[in-house]
Design a protein around this motif. Structure first.
Motif, mmCIF file in Angstrom:
data_model
loop_
_atom_site.group_PDB
_atom_site.id
_atom_site.type_symbol
_atom_site.label_atom_id
_atom_site.label_comp_id
_atom_site.label_asym_id
_atom_site.label_seq_id
_atom_site.Cartn_x
_atom_site.Cartn_y
_atom_site.Cartn_z
ATOM 1 N N THR A 70 0.766 -0.083 4.533
ATOM 2 C CA THR A 70 0.359 -1.125 3.550
ATOM 3 C C THR A 70 0.906 -0.416 2.320
ATOM 4 O O THR A 70 1.563 -1.011 1.406
ATOM 5 N N GLY A 71 0.395 1.032 2.015
ATOM 6 C CA GLY A 71 0.546 1.441 0.805
ATOM 7 C C GLY A 71 1.895 1.861 0.414
ATOM 8 O O GLY A 71 2.551 1.857 -0.654
ATOM 9 N N ALA A 114 3.219 -6.580 -2.090
ATOM 10 C CA ALA A 114 2.335 -6.922 -3.136
ATOM 11 C C ALA A 114 1.744 -8.369 -3.126
ATOM 12 O O ALA A 114 2.108 -9.197 -2.769
ATOM 13 N N VAL A 115 0.288 -8.247 -3.475
ATOM 14 C CA VAL A 115 -0.380 -9.464 -3.341
ATOM 15 C C VAL A 115 -0.916 -9.897 -4.672
ATOM 16 O O VAL A 115 -1.453 -9.071 -5.400
ATOM 17 N N GLN A 118 -1.627 -8.280 -9.754
ATOM 18 C CA GLN A 118 -0.902 -7.740 -8.768
ATOM 19 C C GLN A 118 -1.509 -6.580 -8.120
ATOM 20 O O GLN A 118 -1.664 -5.445 -8.677
ATOM 21 N N LEU A 119 -1.767 -6.645 -6.762
ATOM 22 C CA LEU A 119 -2.356 -5.425 -6.010
ATOM 23 C C LEU A 119 -1.137 -5.134 -5.115
ATOM 24 O O LEU A 119 -0.667 -5.768 -4.155
ATOM 25 N N THR A 120 -0.960 -3.936 -5.112
ATOM 26 C CA THR A 120 0.058 -3.042 -4.517
ATOM 27 C C THR A 120 -0.118 -1.668 -4.206
ATOM 28 O O THR A 120 -0.966 -1.229 -5.014
ATOM 29 N N ALA A 174 -3.478 -0.904 -0.395
ATOM 30 C CA ALA A 174 -3.972 -0.196 0.808
ATOM 31 C C ALA A 174 -5.564 -0.089 1.088
ATOM 32 O O ALA A 174 -6.222 0.019 2.055
ATOM 33 N N CYS A 175 -6.163 0.539 -0.246
ATOM 34 C CA CYS A 175 -7.604 0.861 -0.291
ATOM 35 C C CYS A 175 -8.309 -0.424 0.085
ATOM 36 O O CYS A 175 -9.427 -0.386 1.003
#
Length: 419
Positions: free
Chosen positions: A374-375, A380-381, A387-389, A394-395
């Motif tokens: 994931t990391g 990207a979400v 934006q989470l990436t 991953a966390c």
């Protein structure tokens, strides 16, 4: 090992060591920290001032038990950029104040209910790769700073990069006694000298700068729309903060989440961000570069961190000194970052080793695999303007998976549950 005595968090450091060790920490954070104000279009002097003030505030709140240097946070770039373009920088400052305030409230909640939940939502099989990703996802940034990702690579960049990285790597192995605790500083000086020889440094701006110069203070303006755009960053910086505290704990050999406590370090981090917004600076966060310096040098003294903070405040008022430091070329910063980011990545692997994670157990293998992929996948979400990436995404994925596994354990549905 000869000449590599560990200097612990509470240890006093002689003045002859304190000054170069503090300068070393300031150089480590400088390149990344001044990049944020450049992107926002503000004078970096105010940021140097607040980095120093915020770091000293953090040290006081954590009772001098958590060595950490606070630099400019990159997590705010996207949402703050939107607010600045639509409303102006002062409304972004209002958003920074709001995020810092909510972060302080979160710290009080953790103080009330404790931090044992971290062991459930981030067990070692998830925490190890999350911490490793803090360094690994920045590897491209180090190469980019060095100018090694351009289509046509400048030979001068390569020379300066190799000199800087070479001195840092072999100095870490070969230097003895006093030199063994300042290999990063020596590498920066060697790289800078190489850059001067290659004609990459322009001293014109230094000569034109004023000797004394007051940082450009500003006051925030508040808009609910701007606050709502920036507020979700709180999730990002909290995940980042926990990861940094865990890796620092492993490096210094103490559980900083328990003493001085996650609530204290979160409070110090977010209170600094709130004050930054009040005076016109950018949000602050604990810095991976400085964690890397501690890992390389084995010098964890909070007095050294405080010394670096004082130097940063002085630089914010001395125009020529601030400008001189800004002439450090990218290949020098990139060369140093190559080693420091790698050290952080190795610290994540160390968590897995020290915790003796058993990969014969299905959940451990699954957690580590999913977190790493994931990391590093580039996924990207987006939630609105957030934006989470990378490490943050991953966390979050690791936390959700671990929590689901915990619930399934309680329901006695898992096939690898410990009896």
């Amino acid at each position: 090992m000869e000449g590599r005595k560990i200097i612990q968090v509470e240890d006093k450091v002689p003045f002859r060591l304190l000054v170069p060790l503090s300068i070393q920490h300031m150089f480590a954070m400088f390149g990344a920290s001044v990049l944020v104000p450049f992107i926002f279009g503000i004078n970096p002097a105010i940021v140097l001032f607040m980095n120093g003030v915020g770091t000293l505030l953090f040290i006081v709140i954590t009772k001098g038990k958590a060595p950490a240097y606070l630099g400019s946070s990159f997590a705010f770039l996207a949402p703050a950029g939107i607010v600045i373009s639509e409303m102006g920088y002062q409304y972004a400052l209002g958003g920074f104040v709001a995020v810092g305030f909510c972060g302080c409230v979160l710290a009080l909640i953790i103080y009330k209910f404790g931090s044992k939940w971290i062991d459930i939502v981030l067990p070692p099989a998830a925490m190890g790769p999350v911490v490793a990703l803090i360094g690994l996802e920045l590897a491209g940034s180090a190469a980019g700073n060095a100018g090694l990702l351009e289509e046509k690579i400048d030979g001068r960049n390569v020379i300066v990069f190799i000199v800087t990285l070479g001195v840092a790597v072999f100095g870490n192995i070969l230097f003895r006694k006093f030199l063994s605790v300042i290999p990063i500083l020596i590498a920066v000086i060697a790289g800078y000298a190489a850059a001067v020889c290659c004609g990459m440094v322009d001293f014109g701006q230094v000569a034109a700068a004023s000797f004394l110069e007051m940082p450009n203070f500003q006051t925030p303006r508040f808009s609910m729309e701007a606050i709502l755009i920036i507020l979700p960053v709180l999730l990002v910086i909290t995940s980042e903060h926990i990861g940094h505290q865990v890796v620092t704990s492993k490096i210094v050999g103490r559980d900083l989440l328990k003493d001085p406590g996650l609530h204290r370090s979160l409070l110090g981090d977010n209170l600094s961000t709130m004050i930054s917004g009040m005076i016109g600076s950018v949000p602050t966060t604990t810095y991976g570069e400085n964690i890397g310096v501690m890992a390389v040098t084995k010098v964890y003294s909070v007095r050294v961190i405080a010394g670096a903070a004082v130097l940063s405040i002085i630089c914010s008022f001395v125009g020529k000194l601030s400008m001189l430091i800004q002439t450090i070329p990218g290949p020098v910063i990139g060369g140093i970052s190559f080693l420091l980011y790698g050290m952080i990545g190795a610290s994540g692997i160390r968590i897995l080793v020290d915790s003796k994670v058993d990969y014969g157990i299905s959940r451990n293998l699954t957690l580590t695999s999913v977190v790493f992929v994931t990391g590093l996948s580039g996924i990207a979400v987006k939630f609105g303007n957030i934006q989470l990436t990378g490490m943050v995404l991953a966390c979050i994925v690791g936390m959700l998976l671990s929590l689901i596994f915990y619930i399934l354990d309680k329901l006695k549905l898992t096939n690898d549950r410990e009896e």
